[in-house]
Design a protein around this motif. Structure first.
Motif, PDB file in Angstrom:
ATOM      1  N   TYR A   1      38.866  46.670  99.633  1.00  0.00           N
ATOM      2  CA  TYR A   1      38.766  48.129  99.708  1.00  0.00           C
ATOM      3  C   TYR A   1      38.904  48.743  98.308  1.00  0.00           C
ATOM      4  O   TYR A   1      39.979  49.114  97.886  1.00  0.00           O
ATOM      5  CB  TYR A   1      39.859  48.666 100.640  1.00  0.00           C
ATOM      6  N   HIS A   2      37.804  48.783  97.565  1.00  0.00           N
ATOM      7  CA  HIS A   2      37.679  49.505  96.299  1.00  0.00           C
ATOM      8  C   HIS A   2      38.613  49.003  95.193  1.00  0.00           C
ATOM      9  O   HIS A   2      39.720  49.509  95.008  1.00  0.00           O
ATOM     10  CB  HIS A   2      37.920  51.002  96.504  1.00  0.00           C
ATOM     11  N   GLN A   3      38.144  47.997  94.458  1.00  0.00           N
ATOM     12  CA  GLN A   3      38.824  47.586  93.232  1.00  0.00           C
ATOM     13  C   GLN A   3      37.982  48.074  92.055  1.00  0.00           C
ATOM     14  O   GLN A   3      36.818  47.708  91.920  1.00  0.00           O
ATOM     15  CB  GLN A   3      39.000  46.072  93.169  1.00  0.00           C
ATOM     16  N   SER A   4      38.600  48.886  91.176  1.00  0.00           N
ATOM     17  CA  SER A   4      37.845  49.634  90.177  1.00  0.00           C
ATOM     18  C   SER A   4      38.244  49.269  88.754  1.00  0.00           C
ATOM     19  O   SER A   4      39.399  48.914  88.492  1.00  0.00           O
ATOM     20  CB  SER A   4      38.049  51.139  90.393  1.00  0.00           C
ATOM     21  N   PHE A   5      37.274  49.413  87.821  1.00  0.00           N
ATOM     22  CA  PHE A   5      37.469  48.991  86.442  1.00  0.00           C
ATOM     23  C   PHE A   5      36.774  49.945  85.466  1.00  0.00           C
ATOM     24  O   PHE A   5      35.746  50.523  85.783  1.00  0.00           O
ATOM     25  CB  PHE A   5      36.874  47.592  86.224  1.00  0.00           C
ATOM     26  N   TRP A   6      37.364  50.041  84.267  1.00  0.00           N
ATOM     27  CA  TRP A   6      36.685  50.602  83.106  1.00  0.00           C
ATOM     28  C   TRP A   6      36.224  49.430  82.242  1.00  0.00           C
ATOM     29  O   TRP A   6      36.937  48.429  82.100  1.00  0.00           O
ATOM     30  CB  TRP A   6      37.611  51.480  82.276  1.00  0.00           C
ATOM     31  N   ALA A   7      35.055  49.562  81.624  1.00  0.00           N
ATOM     32  CA  ALA A   7      34.565  48.577  80.671  1.00  0.00           C
ATOM     33  C   ALA A   7      34.220  49.308  79.375  1.00  0.00           C
ATOM     34  O   ALA A   7      33.456  50.282  79.389  1.00  0.00           O
ATOM     35  CB  ALA A   7      33.334  47.860  81.215  1.00  0.00           C
ATOM     36  N   ASP A   8      34.795  48.845  78.274  1.00  0.00           N
ATOM     37  CA  ASP A   8      34.659  49.538  76.994  1.00  0.00           C
ATOM     38  C   ASP A   8      33.941  48.682  75.969  1.00  0.00           C
ATOM     39  O   ASP A   8      34.037  47.446  75.970  1.00  0.00           O
ATOM     40  CB  ASP A   8      36.047  49.911  76.465  1.00  0.00           C
ATOM     41  N   ALA A   9      33.212  49.352  75.072  1.00  0.00           N
ATOM     42  CA  ALA A   9      32.510  48.650  73.996  1.00  0.00           C
ATOM     43  C   ALA A   9      33.479  48.077  72.976  1.00  0.00           C
ATOM     44  O   ALA A   9      33.223  47.023  72.384  1.00  0.00           O
ATOM     45  CB  ALA A   9      31.523  49.599  73.321  1.00  0.00           C
TER      46      ALA A   9
END
Length: 239
Positions: A180-188
C-alpha cells in the motif's frame, strides 16, 4: 475516499475519475470487451481524452490508436487514459512521455517519462521498466505513480502503490515490495549521502489505480485484501 496529499497539483487533477464522462468511458470500455475487443475490431485504445494532446507531434484525437514507439504530450488541463497490452495509463496535464516496444507490437517494454506525471497499472511480465531523468524502475507487475517536479530542479518522485519494483537512482539500488504505497524521492545529486530517499504518498489516489486496474481486468492489492493501510509512504497494509 482515502485522504491524499497534494504538492504542486490541483484537486481536480487527481479526481478526474469522478467525472461523469470518465465513468461513462470506463463503463463503455469494459462493456465492449476492453483492449482485446478493441484490437480485434480495430478500435482506438484511448479510453478517455480531455483537453489537447499530441501524438508524435500531431494533434491526438480520441479515434487514434496509441502504439509502442509513440511519443505523447499533453497540454494544460488535459487528461489522457489509454491501454496497451495488459497495462493501463493515466497521463496528467503538461506531460511528455514515450511508450517503447516490448517483445510484441502490443506490449510496452519501457515507459520513458520526460516531464509531468503518469499513473499506471502493469500486469505481470518481464523486462519492463519506467525510466525518468534520475530514476529507473524495473516493473514486475504492479501499480505505480511517477512525477517529475520541474520547480524542484526536475526532482523525481515515484510511488510503488502495490507490487514489486526494482529501483535505481545514482549508486543507490533498492527492491520495493509494497502492499500500500511505498514512495521515494530520486535526486541527481545525493542528499545526506543518498540518491534515493523516503517520501510521502503524494498527488495520486487509490481510486485512480482501481480505475486503471479495472480497464485491464485487474484488481489492486487492497481490493484483493479487502483492507487498506495508512497512506504514509511506507508501503504497509493495515490490519
Amino acid at each position: 475516499m482515502t485522504q491524499h496529499l497534494l504538492q504542486d497539483r490541483q484537486e481536480k487533477e487527481i479526481l478526474w475519475f469522478q467525472r461523469r464522462d470518465a465513468l461513462k468511458a470506463a463503463a463503455a470500455w469494459v462493456a465492449m470487451g476492453g483492449l482485446p475487443a478493441a484490437m480485434a475490431q480495430q478500435r482506438s485504445n484511448i479510453v478517455q481524452l480531455t483537453g489537447d494532446a499530441t501524438l508524435n507531434g500531431s494533434r491526438l484525437n480520441p479515434e487514434h490508436t496509441i502504439q509502442t514507439g509513440d511519443v505523447i504530450q499533453t497540454g494544460p488541463g488535459a487528461n489522457l487514459v489509454f491501454a496497451i497490452g495488459n497495462s493501463a495509463f493515466q497521463v496528467r496535464q503538461n506531460s511528455r512521455l514515450s511508450v517503447e516496444r516490448g517483445t510484441t507490437l502490443h506490449a510496452v517494454s519501457l515507459l520513458r517519462l520526460l516531464t509531468g506525471a503518469v499513473a499506471s497499472v502493469w500486469g505481470k511480465g518481464v523486462n519492463r521498466a519506467i525510466v525518468m531523468p534520475t530514476l529507473t524502475a524495473g516493473i514486475r507487475g504492479t501499480g505505480v505513480y511517477a512525477e517529475i517536479f520541474a520547480d524542484q530542479g526536475n526532482r523525481n518522485y515515484f510511488c510503488n502503490c502495490y507490487g514489486t519494483v526494482d529501483l535505481g537512482a545514482g549508486s543507490d539500488k533498492q527492491v520495493s515490495q509494497a502492499q500500500y504505497h511505498q514512495s521515494f524521492w530520486a535526486d541527481a545529486e545525493p542528499r545526506n549521502g543518498r540518491y534515493l530517499s523516503p517520501a510521502q504518498a503524494l498527488n495520486h489516489t487509490d481510486e485512480e489505480l482501481e480505475f486503471l486496474a479495472r480497464l485491464v481486468n485487474q484488481r489492486t492489492a487492497w481490493q484483493i485484501a479487502g483492507r487498506k493501510g495508512i497512506k504514509d509512504g511506507r508501503g504497509q497494509m493495515g490490519y
